[in-house]
Motif scaffolding. Structure first.
Motif, PDB file in Angstrom:
ATOM      1  N   ASP A 113       6.807   1.357  -5.218  1.00 31.47           N
ATOM      2  CA  ASP A 113       6.548   2.373  -4.320  1.00 31.47           C
ATOM      3  C   ASP A 113       5.115   2.550  -4.162  1.00 31.47           C
ATOM      4  O   ASP A 113       4.674   3.316  -3.158  1.00 31.47           O
ATOM      5  N   PHE A 114       4.209   1.981  -5.053  1.00 34.97           N
ATOM      6  CA  PHE A 114       2.865   2.098  -5.091  1.00 34.97           C
ATOM      7  C   PHE A 114       2.115   1.412  -3.857  1.00 34.97           C
ATOM      8  O   PHE A 114       2.504   0.268  -3.405  1.00 34.97           O
ATOM      9  N   ASP A 115       1.258   2.263  -3.069  1.00 34.58           N
ATOM     10  CA  ASP A 115       0.661   1.477  -1.673  1.00 34.58           C
ATOM     11  C   ASP A 115      -0.370   0.812  -2.095  1.00 34.58           C
ATOM     12  O   ASP A 115      -1.655   1.378  -1.997  1.00 34.58           O
ATOM     13  N   TYR A 116      -0.329  -0.391  -2.893  1.00 37.69           N
ATOM     14  CA  TYR A 116      -1.269  -1.166  -3.345  1.00 37.69           C
ATOM     15  C   TYR A 116      -2.383  -1.763  -2.113  1.00 37.69           C
ATOM     16  O   TYR A 116      -3.334  -1.716  -2.228  1.00 37.69           O
ATOM     17  N   LYS A 163      -5.028 -10.915   3.389  1.00 38.57           N
ATOM     18  CA  LYS A 163      -5.096  -9.796   3.471  1.00 38.57           C
ATOM     19  C   LYS A 163      -4.307  -8.851   2.340  1.00 38.57           C
ATOM     20  O   LYS A 163      -3.202  -9.188   1.970  1.00 38.57           O
ATOM     21  N   PRO A 164      -4.763  -7.745   1.881  1.00 39.49           N
ATOM     22  CA  PRO A 164      -4.197  -6.783   0.940  1.00 39.49           C
ATOM     23  C   PRO A 164      -2.563  -6.562   1.425  1.00 39.49           C
ATOM     24  O   PRO A 164      -2.536  -6.333   2.831  1.00 39.49           O
ATOM     25  N   ARG A 165      -1.869  -6.458   0.380  1.00 40.96           N
ATOM     26  CA  ARG A 165      -0.574  -6.273   0.754  1.00 40.96           C
ATOM     27  C   ARG A 165       0.384  -5.613  -0.228  1.00 40.96           C
ATOM     28  O   ARG A 165      -0.298  -5.813  -1.528  1.00 40.96           O
ATOM     29  N   ASN A 166       1.339  -4.762  -0.161  1.00 45.63           N
ATOM     30  CA  ASN A 166       2.073  -4.197  -1.179  1.00 45.63           C
ATOM     31  C   ASN A 166       2.816  -5.254  -1.919  1.00 45.63           C
ATOM     32  O   ASN A 166       3.428  -6.147  -1.409  1.00 45.63           O
ATOM     33  N   PHE A 167       3.192  -4.711  -3.021  1.00 45.25           N
ATOM     34  CA  PHE A 167       4.235  -5.600  -3.896  1.00 45.25           C
ATOM     35  C   PHE A 167       5.573  -5.415  -3.530  1.00 45.25           C
ATOM     36  O   PHE A 167       5.918  -3.983  -3.131  1.00 45.25           O
ATOM     37  N   VAL A 168       6.512  -6.104  -3.487  1.00 48.69           N
ATOM     38  CA  VAL A 168       7.772  -5.951  -3.389  1.00 48.69           C
ATOM     39  C   VAL A 168       8.352  -5.050  -4.354  1.00 48.69           C
ATOM     40  O   VAL A 168       8.395  -5.028  -5.581  1.00 48.69           O
ATOM     41  N   PHE A 211     -18.055  -9.513   1.697  1.00 51.74           N
ATOM     42  CA  PHE A 211     -17.068  -8.891   1.675  1.00 51.74           C
ATOM     43  C   PHE A 211     -16.159  -8.986   0.260  1.00 51.74           C
ATOM     44  O   PHE A 211     -16.645 -10.078  -0.293  1.00 51.74           O
ATOM     45  N   LYS A 212     -15.625  -7.995  -0.147  1.00 49.21           N
ATOM     46  CA  LYS A 212     -14.921  -8.116  -1.442  1.00 49.21           C
ATOM     47  C   LYS A 212     -13.755  -8.704  -1.643  1.00 49.21           C
ATOM     48  O   LYS A 212     -12.886  -8.415  -0.672  1.00 49.21           O
ATOM     49  N   VAL A 213     -13.446  -9.326  -2.644  1.00 47.63           N
ATOM     50  CA  VAL A 213     -11.924 -10.014  -2.806  1.00 47.63           C
ATOM     51  C   VAL A 213     -11.726  -9.477  -4.404  1.00 47.63           C
ATOM     52  O   VAL A 213     -12.190  -9.747  -5.295  1.00 47.63           O
ATOM     53  N   LYS A 214     -10.526  -9.101  -4.205  1.00 44.93           N
ATOM     54  CA  LYS A 214      -9.702  -8.886  -5.615  1.00 44.93           C
ATOM     55  C   LYS A 214      -9.020 -10.492  -6.007  1.00 44.93           C
ATOM     56  O   LYS A 214      -7.945 -10.664  -5.347  1.00 44.93           O
ATOM     57  N   ALA A 215      -9.754 -10.828  -6.895  1.00 46.03           N
ATOM     58  CA  ALA A 215      -9.008 -12.389  -7.568  1.00 46.03           C
ATOM     59  C   ALA A 215      -8.587 -12.465  -8.746  1.00 46.03           C
ATOM     60  O   ALA A 215      -8.860 -11.677  -9.746  1.00 46.03           O
ATOM     61  N   SER A 216      -7.510 -13.312  -8.788  1.00 46.49           N
ATOM     62  CA  SER A 216      -6.855 -13.654 -10.077  1.00 46.49           C
ATOM     63  C   SER A 216      -7.244 -15.005 -10.110  1.00 46.49           C
ATOM     64  O   SER A 216      -6.857 -15.814  -9.585  1.00 46.49           O
ATOM     65  N   ILE A 217      -7.762 -15.278 -11.334  1.00 47.83           N
ATOM     66  CA  ILE A 217      -7.844 -16.675 -11.763  1.00 47.83           C
ATOM     67  C   ILE A 217      -7.039 -17.220 -12.920  1.00 47.83           C
ATOM     68  O   ILE A 217      -6.867 -16.334 -13.923  1.00 47.83           O
ATOM     69  N   PHE A 218      -6.424 -18.319 -12.823  1.00 54.49           N
ATOM     70  CA  PHE A 218      -5.746 -18.787 -13.881  1.00 54.49           C
ATOM     71  C   PHE A 218      -6.485 -19.192 -14.934  1.00 54.49           C
ATOM     72  O   PHE A 218      -7.509 -19.740 -15.053  1.00 54.49           O
ATOM     73  N   ARG A 219      -5.964 -18.629 -16.194  1.00 52.70           N
ATOM     74  CA  ARG A 219      -6.719 -18.408 -17.349  1.00 52.70           C
ATOM     75  C   ARG A 219      -7.110 -19.749 -18.051  1.00 52.70           C
ATOM     76  O   ARG A 219      -6.070 -20.540 -18.341  1.00 52.70           O
ATOM     77  N   HIS A 271      -8.947   1.095   0.762  1.00 52.28           N
ATOM     78  CA  HIS A 271      -9.805   2.173   0.400  1.00 52.28           C
ATOM     79  C   HIS A 271     -10.988   2.039  -0.496  1.00 52.28           C
ATOM     80  O   HIS A 271     -11.940   2.673  -0.822  1.00 52.28           O
ATOM     81  N   HIS A 272     -10.694   0.933  -1.532  1.00 49.53           N
ATOM     82  CA  HIS A 272     -11.853   0.598  -2.497  1.00 49.53           C
ATOM     83  C   HIS A 272     -12.705  -0.682  -2.026  1.00 49.53           C
ATOM     84  O   HIS A 272     -13.316  -1.116  -2.652  1.00 49.53           O
TER      85      HIS A 272
END
Length: 420
Positions: free
Chosen positions: A158-161, A150-155, A121-129, A167-168
């Motif tokens: 209005d964008f449904d992240y 699990k994916p969730r929206n930003f506080v 499965f795919k993961v959207k990752a953020s790695i400390f630089r 969907h991606h």
């Protein structure tokens, strides 16, 4: 054979429309109607249609209904694959990068396919630089200890992240700290041959990009060439991207039909001898698809490759090039493989623009009197203008809706080719 309506000249187009309706229904009813229910009704409707051979109209209707159920079934199955429950604690896992990392402040963002937790499965990752993170490339293996969420929206956004990620095809997001990962050779046997081929193609693209750098290219010159030639837009600055977008020339940086048509034409010029027409077309189509794999298989390029493959096949049969059917076939193939592509902006803009060109090009082209069109330079300028106008007529509402802007310079910045 005579048809009782122009729409019957494009049977695949009608099937594509009903498939899209099924995908929308499957997404809207997800969690209410299971994939098993969709499959049962699909099976029943298909069997019922098979027994209606003597009743052409009724059989056609049931076939359309079956495609609606097929769209719902495929969508529910795809959403099941990305709706995964994860433990509340950090876990250790292996994965492979399937996108070129992009640097944003103190973070390096990338897409990772996890390979050692049963189903990939795919993961959207953020790695400390740090220096190691900045050196990562698509195709690199990585072992990580992190919390998968699990994916969730930003506080306060209005964008449904969350929906965007689902969907991606992203099942999770994660943040990876400096000491919680290291590069490692990863076993890819859990991935399909298709996925492994895509990863190998991306690794080859990295070598080509390195060659660009060795040629002395850097900065935004390198970014533009990488985007136009290999579909790599990570190095593009936001300011430069906005400049192309405002001018209406952003399509030049997005690999699409224009790019593949140029490659197809150049290769076709190498095979002018008709005695080897079949071999030539096979080699050209193979070259086109190899290029599509190398550039990461964006939807617009896949659509164009499918249409060019159909074009090559029908040209060998000396048949008319029914472009709307070719467009519909490419849509059906892409959506059957991944029905959630329907929600991708690139998919929508690619197909809508080509659809409007195919439908409106000839009526608009004939608005100019034949006497005026007979002048070669005027005819050439008019052709380009009509194609640009037709495409813009289709994508303008999408651009306004998604990006809140409209380009007034598209006739000057566009240089597409008229349809076959």
């Amino acid at each position: 054979m005579k048809t009782n309506g122009r729409i019957q000249l494009f049977p695949v187009l009608r099937l594509a429309v009903f498939l899209v309706l099924g995908i929308i229904a499957g997404n809207a009813l997800y969690g209410v109607v299971s994939v098993h229910t969709w499959f049962v009704v699909l099976f029943c409707s298909t069997v019922f249609a098979a027994f209606l051979g003597k009743y052409g109209v009724a059989q056609t209707v049931m076939l359309f209904v079956s495609f609606v159920f097929l769209g719902g079934c495929l969508t529910a199955h795809k959403l099941d694959l990305v709706n995964i429950d994860f433990p509340d604690d950090e876990i250790e896992y292996e994965g492979v990068l399937v996108s070129s990392p992009s640097v944003s402040g103190k973070i390096v963002r990338c897409d990772i396919v996890v390979t050692d937790m049963g189903r990939p499965f795919k993961v959207k990752a953020s790695i400390f630089r740090d220096e190691r993170a900045c050196g990562l490339k698509a195709g690199d293996g990585i072992r990580v200890l992190s919390l998968l969420e699990k994916p969730r929206n930003f506080v306060e956004s209005d964008f449904d992240y969350r929906t965007y990620l689902l969907h991606h095809g992203f099942a999770a997001t994660t943040f990876i700290y400096i000491d919680d990962w290291h590069a490692e050779r990863v076993d890819l046997s859990s991935l399909s041959v298709f996925e492994r081929t895509k990863i190998a193609a991306l690794a080859f693209r990295n070598k080509l990009l390195d060659h660009f750098k060795r040629m002395g290219l850097d900065g935004q010159d390198y970014a533009v060439l990488a985007a136009m030639a290999l579909g790599e837009r990570v190095s593009m600055s936001k300011e430069l991207t906005d400049d192309y977008s405002v001018s209406g020339a952003l399509h030049v940086l997005s690999l699409s039909g224009m790019h593949l048509s140029i490659i197809y034409t150049m290769l076709l010029l190498l095979f002018l001898r008709r005695r080897r027409a079949v071999l030539a077309q096979v080699l050209i189509v193979c070259a086109i698809w190899s290029y599509v794999f190398v550039v990461g298989m964006p939807v617009s390029a896949v659509r164009s490759a499918i249409m060019l493959s159909i074009y090559s096949f029908v040209s060998l049969l000396n048949r008319d090039h029914v472009s709307l059917n070719a467009l519909a076939v490419s849509a059906v193939v892409i959506l059957v493989d991944n029905p959630l592509c329907i929600y991708d902006v690139g998919f929508q803009m690619s197909f809508v623009s080509v659809f409007f060109i195919l439908v409106f090009y000839r009526p608009f082209y004939r608005l100019l009197p034949l006497m005026v069109r007979s002048v070669p330079i005027v005819n050439w300028i008019w052709q380009m203008s009509v194609v640009s106008l037709s495409a813009q007529l289709g994508v303008a509402p999408l651009v306004a809706f998604y990006f809140g802007r409209f380009s007034c310079y598209f006739l000057l910045s566009s240089n597409p080719q008229p349809p076959s």
